[in-house]
Design a protein around this motif. Sequence first.
Motif, PDB file in Angstrom:
ATOM      1  N   ASN A 105      41.749  -5.279  70.345  1.00  0.00           N
ATOM      2  CA  ASN A 105      41.501  -3.885  70.705  1.00  0.00           C
ATOM      3  C   ASN A 105      40.045  -3.687  71.099  1.00  0.00           C
ATOM      4  OD1 ASN A 105      44.125  -3.275  70.069  1.00  0.00           O
ATOM      5  ND2 ASN A 105      43.673  -2.172  68.184  1.00  0.00           N
ATOM      6  N   GLY A 106      39.801  -2.646  71.874  1.00  0.00           N
ATOM      7  CA  GLY A 106      38.432  -2.309  72.266  1.00  0.00           C
ATOM      8  C   GLY A 106      38.332  -2.065  73.760  1.00  0.00           C
ATOM      9  N   THR A 107      37.107  -2.053  74.247  1.00  0.00           N
ATOM     10  CA  THR A 107      36.857  -1.806  75.666  1.00  0.00           C
ATOM     11  C   THR A 107      36.305  -3.059  76.334  1.00  0.00           C
ATOM     12  OG1 THR A 107      34.647  -0.928  75.163  1.00  0.00           O
ATOM     13  CG2 THR A 107      36.451   0.661  75.343  1.00  0.00           C
ATOM     14  N   TYR A 108      36.655  -3.233  77.583  1.00  0.00           N
ATOM     15  CA  TYR A 108      36.250  -4.378  78.385  1.00  0.00           C
ATOM     16  C   TYR A 108      35.792  -3.868  79.747  1.00  0.00           C
ATOM     17  CZ  TYR A 108      39.354  -7.013  75.170  1.00  0.00           C
ATOM     18  OH  TYR A 108      39.988  -7.563  74.070  1.00  0.00           O
ATOM     19  N   ARG A 109      34.760  -4.492  80.286  1.00  0.00           N
ATOM     20  CA  ARG A 109      34.362  -4.230  81.659  1.00  0.00           C
ATOM     21  C   ARG A 109      34.785  -5.434  82.500  1.00  0.00           C
ATOM     22  NH1 ARG A 109      31.559   0.248  82.390  1.00  0.00           N
ATOM     23  NH2 ARG A 109      30.564   1.226  80.593  1.00  0.00           N
ATOM     24  N   PRO A 110      35.803  -5.274  83.337  1.00  0.00           N
ATOM     25  CA  PRO A 110      36.271  -6.412  84.129  1.00  0.00           C
ATOM     26  C   PRO A 110      35.144  -7.114  84.857  1.00  0.00           C
ATOM     27  CG  PRO A 110      37.782  -4.576  84.358  1.00  0.00           C
ATOM     28  CD  PRO A 110      36.597  -4.055  83.600  1.00  0.00           C
ATOM     29  N   SER A 111      35.173  -8.446  84.857  1.00  0.00           N
ATOM     30  CA  SER A 111      34.059  -9.236  85.386  1.00  0.00           C
ATOM     31  C   SER A 111      34.328  -9.825  86.762  1.00  0.00           C
ATOM     32  CB  SER A 111      33.736 -10.372  84.408  1.00  0.00           C
ATOM     33  OG  SER A 111      34.899 -11.161  84.164  1.00  0.00           O
ATOM     34  N   SER A 112      35.588  -9.900  87.175  1.00  0.00           N
ATOM     35  CA  SER A 112      35.897 -10.466  88.489  1.00  0.00           C
ATOM     36  C   SER A 112      37.255  -9.962  88.945  1.00  0.00           C
ATOM     37  CB  SER A 112      35.880 -11.996  88.452  1.00  0.00           C
ATOM     38  OG  SER A 112      36.881 -12.481  87.570  1.00  0.00           O
ATOM     39  N   PHE A 113      37.412  -9.950  90.274  1.00  0.00           N
ATOM     40  CA  PHE A 113      38.674  -9.541  90.884  1.00  0.00           C
ATOM     41  C   PHE A 113      38.998 -10.582  91.966  1.00  0.00           C
ATOM     42  CE2 PHE A 113      39.089  -5.276  89.099  1.00  0.00           C
ATOM     43  CZ  PHE A 113      37.801  -5.059  88.616  1.00  0.00           C
ATOM     44  N   GLU A 114      40.055 -11.344  91.764  1.00  0.00           N
ATOM     45  CA  GLU A 114      40.398 -12.415  92.688  1.00  0.00           C
ATOM     46  C   GLU A 114      41.797 -12.197  93.255  1.00  0.00           C
ATOM     47  OE1 GLU A 114      38.966 -16.486  91.302  1.00  0.00           O
ATOM     48  OE2 GLU A 114      39.020 -15.351  89.428  1.00  0.00           O
ATOM     49  N   THR A 115      41.942 -12.508  94.526  1.00  0.00           N
ATOM     50  CA  THR A 115      43.243 -12.378  95.174  1.00  0.00           C
ATOM     51  C   THR A 115      43.871 -13.727  95.506  1.00  0.00           C
ATOM     52  OG1 THR A 115      42.186 -12.198  97.342  1.00  0.00           O
ATOM     53  CG2 THR A 115      42.644 -10.140  96.170  1.00  0.00           C
ATOM     54  N   SER A 116      43.118 -14.804  95.389  1.00  0.00           N
ATOM     55  CA  SER A 116      43.692 -16.128  95.664  1.00  0.00           C
ATOM     56  C   SER A 116      43.104 -17.164  94.700  1.00  0.00           C
ATOM     57  CB  SER A 116      43.432 -16.548  97.109  1.00  0.00           C
ATOM     58  OG  SER A 116      42.036 -16.537  97.388  1.00  0.00           O
ATOM     59  N   ARG A 117      43.143 -16.832  93.429  1.00  0.00           N
ATOM     60  CA  ARG A 117      42.642 -17.750  92.419  1.00  0.00           C
ATOM     61  C   ARG A 117      43.478 -19.024  92.454  1.00  0.00           C
ATOM     62  NH1 ARG A 117      39.550 -17.735  87.749  1.00  0.00           N
ATOM     63  NH2 ARG A 117      40.275 -19.099  86.090  1.00  0.00           N
ATOM     64  N   ASN A 118      42.815 -20.178  92.238  1.00  0.00           N
ATOM     65  CA  ASN A 118      43.523 -21.454  92.356  1.00  0.00           C
ATOM     66  C   ASN A 118      43.170 -22.382  91.198  1.00  0.00           C
ATOM     67  OD1 ASN A 118      45.297 -23.266  93.549  1.00  0.00           O
ATOM     68  ND2 ASN A 118      43.676 -24.263  94.732  1.00  0.00           N
ATOM     69  N   ARG A 119      43.300 -21.851  89.981  1.00  0.00           N
ATOM     70  CA  ARG A 119      43.149 -22.690  88.798  1.00  0.00           C
ATOM     71  C   ARG A 119      44.465 -22.621  88.030  1.00  0.00           C
ATOM     72  NH1 ARG A 119      37.149 -21.654  86.482  1.00  0.00           N
ATOM     73  NH2 ARG A 119      37.642 -23.630  85.435  1.00  0.00           N
TER      74      ARG A 119
END
Length: 205
Positions: A105-119
């Motif tokens: 629980n808690g708050t998060y600030r998203p760190s990345s936004f990917e549309t074609s992640r490949n891992r």
Amino acid sequence: MDMMNRVVVGIAAMAVLATGAVTATAQPTAGAPSAPHAAAASPVALVFVKNAKDPSNSALQVWNGRTRVASYRAGSGLGTAANNGTPAGRRYRNECVKDVGWLPNGTYRPSSFETSRNRTIKGYAIGLPAKNCYPRKTQRNALFIHSEMTRDRKQGPRNGADSPQRWDGVSDYKSNGCIKLHPNHIAQLFSYMNKHGRAALLTVR
């Protein structure tokens, strides 16, 4: 407006106030990974509402200022209705148990936004910072909002009962702690953010 909605509205409004005035930001383009999330303001906020009876049937809400614009079925951890009340089920609902428990629980600030992640995680993915659970302070890391698909956001071939690059059914809402969405729903979320701004804040409760 009931008390729950007042709380969620307040959370979404705080996300806007904390980041200041709304400004235009560069949006991720389809088919290419985005740059790490900047501190630019956005009215968009996410709220993950846990369902203790069935964590695989929890909800990810999308807010724009004071307006809830969408709510998607989502899961986190290995908890399901079938294991509710069992020793294993209690572990799956414990945010301090790595790889099986749901998101702290808690708050998060998203760190990345990917549309074609490949891992290991492919296609659409929203990165989240590491978070210490309560009360044991165990750190949960490698956290994302994601689905199951190929790098180019398509459905891969069937590979046994559980294909990691293919949505095989409701069992795929289970995760190692990440928030998981149906492929169509995460695509809708990214489409909305492309028009209205990236999510500035995620609240998990």
